[in-house]
Design a protein around this motif. Structure first.
Motif, short mmCIF file in Angstrom:
data_model
loop_
_atom_site.label_atom_id
_atom_site.label_comp_id
_atom_site.label_asym_id
_atom_site.label_seq_id
_atom_site.Cartn_x
_atom_site.Cartn_y
_atom_site.Cartn_z
N ASP A 3 -20.88 19.29 5.64
CA ASP A 3 -19.53 19.82 5.46
C ASP A 3 -18.52 19.13 6.37
O ASP A 3 -17.38 18.86 5.97
CB ASP A 3 -19.52 21.33 5.76
N LEU A 6 -17.78 15.73 4.93
CA LEU A 6 -17.02 15.89 3.68
C LEU A 6 -15.56 16.21 3.96
O LEU A 6 -14.65 15.64 3.32
CB LEU A 6 -17.66 17.01 2.84
N HIS A 7 -15.30 17.09 4.91
CA HIS A 7 -13.92 17.42 5.26
C HIS A 7 -13.18 16.21 5.85
O HIS A 7 -11.99 16.00 5.58
CB HIS A 7 -13.89 18.59 6.24
N LEU A 9 -13.78 13.05 5.12
CA LEU A 9 -13.51 12.12 4.03
C LEU A 9 -12.35 12.60 3.17
O LEU A 9 -11.50 11.80 2.74
CB LEU A 9 -14.77 11.94 3.17
N ALA A 10 -12.28 13.91 2.93
CA ALA A 10 -11.20 14.45 2.11
C ALA A 10 -9.85 14.26 2.81
O ALA A 10 -8.85 13.89 2.17
CB ALA A 10 -11.45 15.94 1.84
N THR A 11 -9.82 14.48 4.11
CA THR A 11 -8.57 14.30 4.85
C THR A 11 -8.19 12.83 4.93
O THR A 11 -7.01 12.48 4.91
CB THR A 11 -8.69 14.90 6.25
N ALA A 13 -8.76 10.60 2.63
CA ALA A 13 -8.16 10.26 1.34
C ALA A 13 -6.74 10.80 1.24
O ALA A 13 -5.82 10.10 0.77
CB ALA A 13 -9.03 10.84 0.21
N ALA A 14 -6.53 12.03 1.71
CA ALA A 14 -5.18 12.61 1.66
C ALA A 14 -4.21 11.84 2.55
O ALA A 14 -3.05 11.62 2.17
CB ALA A 14 -5.25 14.08 2.09
N GLY A 60 -5.60 21.05 5.36
CA GLY A 60 -7.02 21.34 5.47
C GLY A 60 -7.28 22.64 6.22
O GLY A 60 -8.15 23.44 5.84
#
Length: 350
Positions: A3, A6-7, A9-11, A13-14, A60
């Motif tokens: 997790d 994953l968080h 990587l998501a940030t 990308a954002a 996030g």
């Protein structure tokens, strides 16, 4: 652990989407860093790119709160209040150049409130081989540490990439350690911060299309120092570590800034006046390229992060690891100062 990654990587990308939007907005609003005699750049560059890191971080955090992944109290709330407040102070400074004393007073009051909200303090001031229990003085020590490093991070944000890499490696290392210890309250906010640094670095290194600005450097320095305290007295699964161990994640900036401030004070110079006497600045003044200096610092940041994990895994080697890294920092500083003095002497004689 999954997790946490994953968080991040998501940030990341954002932030890759958010930062160029921020660059255009800053350029259109003429929020620019104009070169002067102390600058390390030669053309106007938008200043305030830290917004492109903090907006995904804030999004996030809101998502995590809404999903129940973080409590809306204690450390996460104190972190959010401090980051938002310091971002506002920093942006005002980027645009209007606040008086240093006024800015420091605002920072000090905000940090005090955040420490009270989080309950963080320094219980035992320690390095391997030495420790002292502080008692009630631990609250003052925590305040001095957070206010101090918040401004140290700001002072160190002077060449392309250097602050971005300290954010990525420092926050990323703290996130991974907290995840390993089972402390999502620390791991997730730090993962979001590390991810945001990826998008910023894309536009700040090796060539800068934007600078972080005080809007980014002040809240990031605050967040990293609060995270260090969380592993010491935060009450979560990661708390109880000796303070020196998480400090390794921020040692490159902490050492350079502390050396510079002490050195200037000993020489009778105001340590808070603008200058170019940080170790990294001495190298750029002597002709080293920004990219070269930043990469060297990034390598040392990785070494320090690896040292923190090694000291946790093999606590009997903590003394050797900490003082070995300290010796590397000291040797690097002495070598740099000697090199730059020789360079300046040669130039004055030519």
């Amino acid at each position: 652990m999954f997790d946490t990654v994953l968080h991040a990587l998501a940030t990341a990308a954002a932030s890759l989407v958010c930062v160029p939007v921020v660059i255009r907005a800053l350029a259109g609003s003429q929020v620019l860093d104009i070169p002067n005699e102390r600058s390390s750049h030669t053309r106007p560059v938008p200043r305030g790119g830290g917004i492109g890191m903090l907006v995904p971080w804030a999004a996030g955090m809101i998502i995590l709160w809404a999903a129940g992944g973080l409590p809306f109290s204690g450390f996460p709330l104190a972190l959010a209040v401090g980051v938002f407040g310091l971002a506002v102070i920093g942006f005002a400074d980027d645009v209007h150049d606040l008086k240093p004393l006024f800015r420091l007073l605002l920072e000090g009051a905000l940090v005090a409130a955040c420490l009270a909200l989080s309950g963080l303090r320094v219980e035992v001031l320690s390095v391997p081989g030495f420790e002292v229990t502080l008692g009630m003085a631990g609250w003052l020590a925590a305040w001095l540490f957070v206010v101090g490093f918040t401004n140290m991070f700001n002072f160190m944000d002077g060449i392309n990439g250097i602050a971005g890499f300290q954010t990525l490696i420092g926050a990323g290392g703290l996130a991974l350690m907290a995840a390993h210890l089972g402390d999502p309250v620390l791991a997730l906010p730090m993962a979001l911060l590390a991810g945001g640094a990826v998008g910023f670095l894309r536009y700040n290194f090796p060539r800068a299309s934007v600078f972080m600005g005080d809007v980014g450097s002040l809240p990031i320095g605050f967040a990293l120092s609060m995270a260090v305290l969380r592993t010491h007295t935060g009450g979560g699964a990661s708390s109880g570590l000796p303070l020196w161990l998480p400090v390794l994640f921020i040692l490159p900036f902490l050492f350079d800034a502390t050396y510079t401030l002490v050195n200037r004070a000993l020489k009778g110079r105001n340590p808070f006046h603008a200058h170019r006497s940080h170790v990294y600045q001495r190298l750029t003044v002597s002709g080293w390229a920004h990219v070269r200096v930043t990469i060297i610092y990034a390598v040392f940041m990785v070494m320090c992060a690896a040292g923190a994990f090694a000291a946790y895994a093999w606590p009997n080697w903590g003394f050797e690891i900490f003082w070995g890294l300290f010796a590397v920092a000291l040797g690097w500083t002495v070598t740099t100062v000697t090199r730059v003095r020789a360079f300046m002497t040669d130039r004055s004689l030519s």
